[in-house]
Design a protein around this motif. Structure first.
Motif, PDB file in Angstrom:
ATOM      1  N   LEU A 102       1.186  -1.262  -0.034  1.00  0.00           N
ATOM      2  CA  LEU A 102       0.308  -0.077  -0.095  1.00  0.00           C
ATOM      3  C   LEU A 102       1.121   0.690   0.377  1.00  0.00           C
ATOM      4  O   LEU A 102       1.548   1.356   1.033  1.00  0.00           O
ATOM      5  CB  LEU A 102      -1.055  -0.309   1.408  1.00  0.00           C
ATOM      6  N   ARG A 103       0.994   1.875  -0.544  1.00  0.00           N
ATOM      7  CA  ARG A 103       1.709   3.564  -1.330  1.00  0.00           C
ATOM      8  C   ARG A 103       0.824   4.468  -1.326  1.00  0.00           C
ATOM      9  O   ARG A 103      -0.166   4.419  -2.313  1.00  0.00           O
ATOM     10  CB  ARG A 103       2.465   2.914  -2.277  1.00  0.00           C
ATOM     11  N   GLY A 104       1.100   5.212  -1.279  1.00  0.00           N
ATOM     12  CA  GLY A 104       0.710   6.613  -0.961  1.00  0.00           C
ATOM     13  C   GLY A 104       1.479   7.822  -2.639  1.00  0.00           C
ATOM     14  O   GLY A 104       2.212   6.988  -2.787  1.00  0.00           O
ATOM     15  N   ALA A 105       0.756   8.216  -2.849  1.00  0.00           N
ATOM     16  CA  ALA A 105       0.697   9.512  -4.075  1.00  0.00           C
ATOM     17  C   ALA A 105       0.404  10.653  -3.758  1.00  0.00           C
ATOM     18  O   ALA A 105      -0.490  10.598  -3.513  1.00  0.00           O
ATOM     19  CB  ALA A 105       0.394   9.040  -4.936  1.00  0.00           C
ATOM     20  N   PHE A 106       0.882  11.229  -3.807  1.00  0.00           N
ATOM     21  CA  PHE A 106       1.338  13.227  -3.468  1.00  0.00           C
ATOM     22  C   PHE A 106       1.883  13.541  -3.973  1.00  0.00           C
ATOM     23  O   PHE A 106       3.083  13.463  -4.626  1.00  0.00           O
ATOM     24  CB  PHE A 106       2.176  12.893  -1.477  1.00  0.00           C
ATOM     25  N   ARG A 107       0.744  14.659  -4.824  1.00  0.00           N
ATOM     26  CA  ARG A 107       1.754  15.885  -6.328  1.00  0.00           C
ATOM     27  C   ARG A 107       2.121  15.056  -7.182  1.00  0.00           C
ATOM     28  O   ARG A 107       2.159  13.575  -7.344  1.00  0.00           O
ATOM     29  CB  ARG A 107       2.226  17.149  -4.901  1.00  0.00           C
ATOM     30  N   PHE A 108       3.713  15.571  -7.348  1.00  0.00           N
ATOM     31  CA  PHE A 108       4.754  15.146  -8.721  1.00  0.00           C
ATOM     32  C   PHE A 108       5.531  15.799  -8.630  1.00  0.00           C
ATOM     33  O   PHE A 108       6.014  16.991  -7.480  1.00  0.00           O
ATOM     34  CB  PHE A 108       3.886  15.318 -10.008  1.00  0.00           C
ATOM     35  N   ASP A 109       6.136  16.106  -9.567  1.00  0.00           N
ATOM     36  CA  ASP A 109       8.250  16.833  -9.571  1.00  0.00           C
ATOM     37  C   ASP A 109       7.923  17.317 -10.361  1.00  0.00           C
ATOM     38  O   ASP A 109       6.997  17.976 -11.767  1.00  0.00           O
ATOM     39  CB  ASP A 109       9.100  16.311  -8.287  1.00  0.00           C
ATOM     40  N   GLY A 110       8.582  16.091 -11.858  1.00  0.00           N
ATOM     41  CA  GLY A 110       9.255  16.256 -12.818  1.00  0.00           C
ATOM     42  C   GLY A 110       8.215  15.780 -13.906  1.00  0.00           C
ATOM     43  O   GLY A 110       8.666  15.802 -15.223  1.00  0.00           O
ATOM     44  N   GLU A 111       7.177  15.374 -13.410  1.00  0.00           N
ATOM     45  CA  GLU A 111       6.106  14.477 -14.200  1.00  0.00           C
ATOM     46  C   GLU A 111       5.778  15.666 -14.844  1.00  0.00           C
ATOM     47  O   GLU A 111       4.786  15.402 -15.832  1.00  0.00           O
ATOM     48  CB  GLU A 111       5.299  14.109 -13.320  1.00  0.00           C
TER      49      GLU A 111
END
Length: 344
Positions: free
Chosen positions: A284-293
């Motif tokens: 189970l992993r979180g995903a928050f916002r982005f950067d280089g994407e």
């Protein structure tokens, strides 16, 4: 100039703001379009998003595109005035352990347009003109119109979530929630080589948008008897922000599979099927916002004009409250844009 300011729960105003002036290292941008995000809606409807609460008036908006007007000094090597640009909304500190580890999207001292995560709040981009660090400007790829480019920020979020799921090439991916982010997760998953993407939602219109984004199957979340319901998937992205969506992901992902929690759950504690994480060794992993994407998102948008179909309405700034009401009506809309152009 006019801007869209949230003063508290249910208190959204279009009001006169002082025209900004770019300082050293900053750029002045004439905003043309701004996408109404789920977080903007949360500030309007609830006075906060997740654990971030409004403590002062704040200009909303972080999905903005427009044209460079000027720089506060220099500008050498930067997009020339008159260039159409998208604005990366994050300014990481560059000094914390997370930034040093290359995870700038979870920087502990970042500044993000239109966010109440810190006080004073970081004012957003829903204004006729906005000043941002010059390094946050991204010129649009050839052939990408400003209108479609307004999807760059939410598509970046989707790309980051898909990346957090690992290698999904040739795999079956489940997406729970067919809002704007969920639909863009579909597009991101297909671009990453997913063999099949199944989307669930309660609303028929939302599922239609998911199909427009490239979903192979779109099923009602409340009709588990549907023949399109998968028996098992390799990876899942929870994009609805409700505990029931997370439960669905945990029950359908294969043993040893990956579930990415992307939707922001309600404040406080949330119950979930934790024993399945243990007994099936689910990651189970979180995903928050982005950067280089962000740069990847602009390139993908230039390649996929079909994503125009996710823009359900473009509303003049003066009718901002109507735009927010429409964006909140998921039975009718997907992504709603505010238009800051001179014709408004």
């Amino acid at each position: 100039m006019l801007g869209c300011v949230i003063h508290g729960q249910g208190d959204l105003r279009v009001e006169d703001l002082a025209a900004p002036v770019a300082g050293p290292g900053e750029a002045l941008v004439a905003v043309r379009y701004g996408g109404v995000c789920g977080s903007d809606l949360h500030y309007w409807r609830h006075g906060g998003v997740g654990d971030f609460r409004l403590r002062e008036p704040m200009v909303l908006g972080h999905e903005v595109v427009g044209t460079v007007l000027s720089y506060g000094g220099g500008g050498s090597g930067l997009p020339a005035p008159g260039t159409a640009v998208a604005v990366h909304p994050a300014t990481p500190c560059g000094e914390c352990p997370e930034c040093a580890a290359g995870r700038r999207n979870v920087c502990r001292d970042t500044r993000y347009l239109g966010s109440a995560a810190r006080t004073p709040h970081v004012q957003g981009g829903f204004a006729a003109q906005v000043v941002v660090p010059a390094g946050q400007l991204r010129p649009l790829p050839a052939g990408l119109p400003l209108r479609r480019a307004a999807l760059a920020e939410p598509l970046s979020v989707a790309l980051h979530a898909v990346r957090r799921a690992g290698d999904i090439a040739g795999k079956h991916v489940l997406v729970t929630g067919a809002g704007p982010i969920g639909c863009l997760v579909v597009a991101a998953a297909k671009a990453a080589g997913a063999a099949r993407v199944t989307v669930t939602d309660l609303l028929p219109r939302a599922l239609e948008y998911a199909v427009a984004a490239g979903a192979d199957a779109a099923v009602r979340a409340d009709v588990p008897s549907s023949p399109d319901w998968p028996a098992e998937v390799d990876a899942a992205v929870e994009a609805s922000g409700v505990a029931a969506g997370l439960d669905t992901c945990l029950r359908l992902v294969r043993r040893g599979g990956v579930v990415v929690q992307l939707g922001m759950l309600p404040p406080g504690q949330s119950l979930f099927a934790g024993n399945l994480v243990v007994s099936r060794e689910i990651e189970l992993r979180g995903a928050f916002r982005f950067d280089g994407e962000f740069d990847e998102a602009l390139a993908l948008l230039a390649e996929q004009p079909r994503l125009d179909r996710l823009i359900s309405a473009v509303v003049p700034l003066g009718e901002a409250e109507s735009a927010f009401a429409l964006a909140a009506d998921r039975a009718e809309s997907c992504k709603v844009l505010l238009d800051f152009g001179d014709d408004t």
